[in-house]
Design a protein around this motif. Sequence first.
Motif, PDB file in Angstrom:
ATOM      1  N   GLY B  17       4.909  -5.808   4.895  1.00 24.46           N
ATOM      2  CA  GLY B  17       4.852  -5.788   3.432  1.00 24.46           C
ATOM      3  C   GLY B  17       3.455  -5.888   2.855  1.00 24.46           C
ATOM      4  N   HIS B  18       2.440  -5.934   3.704  1.00 24.61           N
ATOM      5  CA  HIS B  18       1.071  -6.126   3.195  1.00 24.61           C
ATOM      6  C   HIS B  18       0.587  -4.829   2.544  1.00 24.61           C
ATOM      7  CE1 HIS B  18       1.479  -9.452   6.052  1.00 24.61           C
ATOM      8  NE2 HIS B  18       0.602 -10.083   5.292  1.00 24.61           N
ATOM      9  N   ASP B  19       0.627  -4.802   1.222  1.00 25.07           N
ATOM     10  CA  ASP B  19       0.361  -3.544   0.517  1.00 25.07           C
ATOM     11  C   ASP B  19      -0.955  -3.536  -0.252  1.00 25.07           C
ATOM     12  OD1 ASP B  19       1.051  -5.320  -1.461  1.00 25.07           O
ATOM     13  OD2 ASP B  19       2.748  -4.168  -2.238  1.00 25.07           O
ATOM     14  N   ARG B  20      -1.812  -4.543   0.002  1.00 23.97           N
ATOM     15  CA  ARG B  20      -3.097  -4.586  -0.713  1.00 23.97           C
ATOM     16  C   ARG B  20      -3.885  -3.296  -0.487  1.00 23.97           C
ATOM     17  NH1 ARG B  20      -7.711  -9.376  -0.125  1.00 23.97           N
ATOM     18  NH2 ARG B  20      -9.382  -8.316  -1.225  1.00 23.97           N
ATOM     19  N   LYS B  23      -2.254   0.003  -2.001  1.00 25.16           N
ATOM     20  CA  LYS B  23      -2.360   0.095  -3.451  1.00 25.16           C
ATOM     21  C   LYS B  23      -3.802   0.334  -3.901  1.00 25.16           C
ATOM     22  CE  LYS B  23       1.720  -2.378  -4.995  1.00 25.16           C
ATOM     23  NZ  LYS B  23       2.227  -3.604  -5.633  1.00 25.16           N
TER      24      LYS B  23
END
Lengths: 569, 133
Positions: B17-20, B23
């Motif tokens: 889930g690490h979407d830094r 995005k």
Amino acid sequence: MNDNKKAGVEVANEIAHRQPSAGEKRWEEQTLKPALKRSPERQKEFTTLSDVPIDRLYTPADLPEFDYSRDLADPGEYPYTRGIHPTMYRGKIWTMRQFSGFGSPEDTNQRLHYLLKQGQTGLSIAFDLPTLMGYDSDHPLAEGEVGHCGVSVSSLADMETLLAGLPLQQVTTSMTINSPAAIIWAMYLVVAEKSGADWKKISGTTQNDILKEYIAQKEYIYPPAPSMRLVVDTITFGAREVPRWNPISISGYHIREAGSTAVQELAFTLRDGIEYVEWVKRAGMPVDEFAPRLSFFFNAHSDLFEEVAKYRAARKIWARVMRERFGATSPRSWLCRFHTQTAGCSLTAQQPYNNVVRTTLQALAAVLGGTQSLHTNSLDEAWALPTEEAVTIALRTQQVIAHESGVPNTVDPLAGSFFIEKLTLETERACYDYFQKIDAMGGMVPAIEHGYPQKEIHDAAYAFQKEVERKEKIIVGVNDFVSQEERPIKLLVIDDSVARHQVKKLEEVRQKRDNARVHRTLDSLASTAATDANLMPYILECVRAYATVGEMCDVLRKVFGTYEEPAFR
Amino acid sequence: MDNSKIRVLVAKPGLDGHDRGAKIVARALRDAGMEVIYTGLRQTAEQIANAAVQEDVDAIGISILSGAHNTIIPRICELLHAEGMDDVLLVVGGIIPDEDIPGLKQAGVSEVFQPGASTQTIVDFIRNKVTSG
């Protein structure tokens, strides 16, 4: 001072302006100005890592209304700015707790024993993504992920292997698990029960902080309301049955890793804490019955003073919120007890040995800030889970700070620094502003559903990235001081044999267990999930029957539904 | 809509889930004038390939930090090939060790951006490849 209430706490409208003394004005004219003329400063403006402006000099003029007993007080006393214990590390060094988990339960069990032998004083377990997302190791979505980011646990059998030979009544165990936290905790409790350990005596922590999953780490399964119900169930069950367990670790760590500023980390974390307290109170439990077991988890990033101010402000704000907003009367309810981990996102893939230095400075900030326990990252973690060699250096870093630096010899050594005290006040102030905004949205759950904290964090992350690319912020080895030739480091590799091993073990479990009992317990979990009864006893029954994480989560998915986050614009 | 705009699908496969990163890259591509479609989290290879077809993109950027890249990326490549989308530029960013890069490139990935890569490098790479391709 112009007082008003912010988020249920009396706070000043603004921090008093600085009032320079005659002496300071003279210094500016006679000493500073000629010096600046001869050699101007390196840059026009200085800021913290989070872009908070920093002045050239802090003096008593910066703290015109500073009141020792109101703003600080002695350690162990309200509002605990200086620390939650009167003697802090003179009495007991922080708990050295290296987060670890990889591969199979056998692999991780061996690492946990190794760490205890090296002098580690608490355990902390990382689970792999399928476990975190509530899928068994044989689920199609688990392919390629089993054992990669942590240890793979599908059933009680895996938990029994994972904890084999560990003295559960003597060590405290922290488990980083969120959406399926109630299930993994139930597995731990059943292993403890089977090994003869008393639930009233065992201690540890389940992270169980679902709000920050929606905000930052994004490992959520169900929508916010049923997720919050599971958190409430674990908190109230814990307060009654496992009184020394910390049923939640309200976490800013991941918020910061997602790119937030220090203030956002603090504000969103403490506001999450407020949200949990409100939900548990609404479920009928008086605040002093559960608040003493709420625990926190913060990041230690690279700007040393900004971090120290954050920890000090955290204690002060939480104490005031618990007393003033919630009317908690037990001093134990006022304490912000926290774990700290150095900033994974600050580690560089380039020149990885520099990460040892970064981690040392960050760990120092956590200690100067009065943390209760600490994880130091390993030098190779920008690339992979750490090797045994790398994790040993990380643990030794803490031991050097504890036993060689002299830092733990006095309580809150930075107190009274004009700079630190001003920064602590500013951090506190900015945090209440966020509280007020989120309160106005109706609380953290609606704020999350509107994507508010997510957007704030993304904006901060993007601004930081741009600053790095413009070289306004320097990252050694990445955008400056770059080496062309780099020595590669040895990395930990998790191969497919782990997945095959886990899938085979899971098949055996499914064959050996009493499947009629599994179905019976899963059915009662399903029917109880549709009511508002506490689910913990039902989850425990499923676990005892060797129902799997995936089976239990599937039951709850059916009743609760699943969550999709608001679209990214 | 400006037809000359480069269309990019930014995708997060796997359970991570690490979407830094995803995005930030999505926003940087947008700021550079590209049309960006972000899939959201936890997309299967099939969902990503379908989205690429539906959105008729010029490039796909995949962000993956979980270590599952050697399983997931080749499958996406196969599906794109089956859809006749071999001309779509495929780039990957995330925690990808050096030794895994040749295998990913052989599977059809044009470039792998490792930790520390700047968004400008990514923007330039996509623009050059798409406009010259």
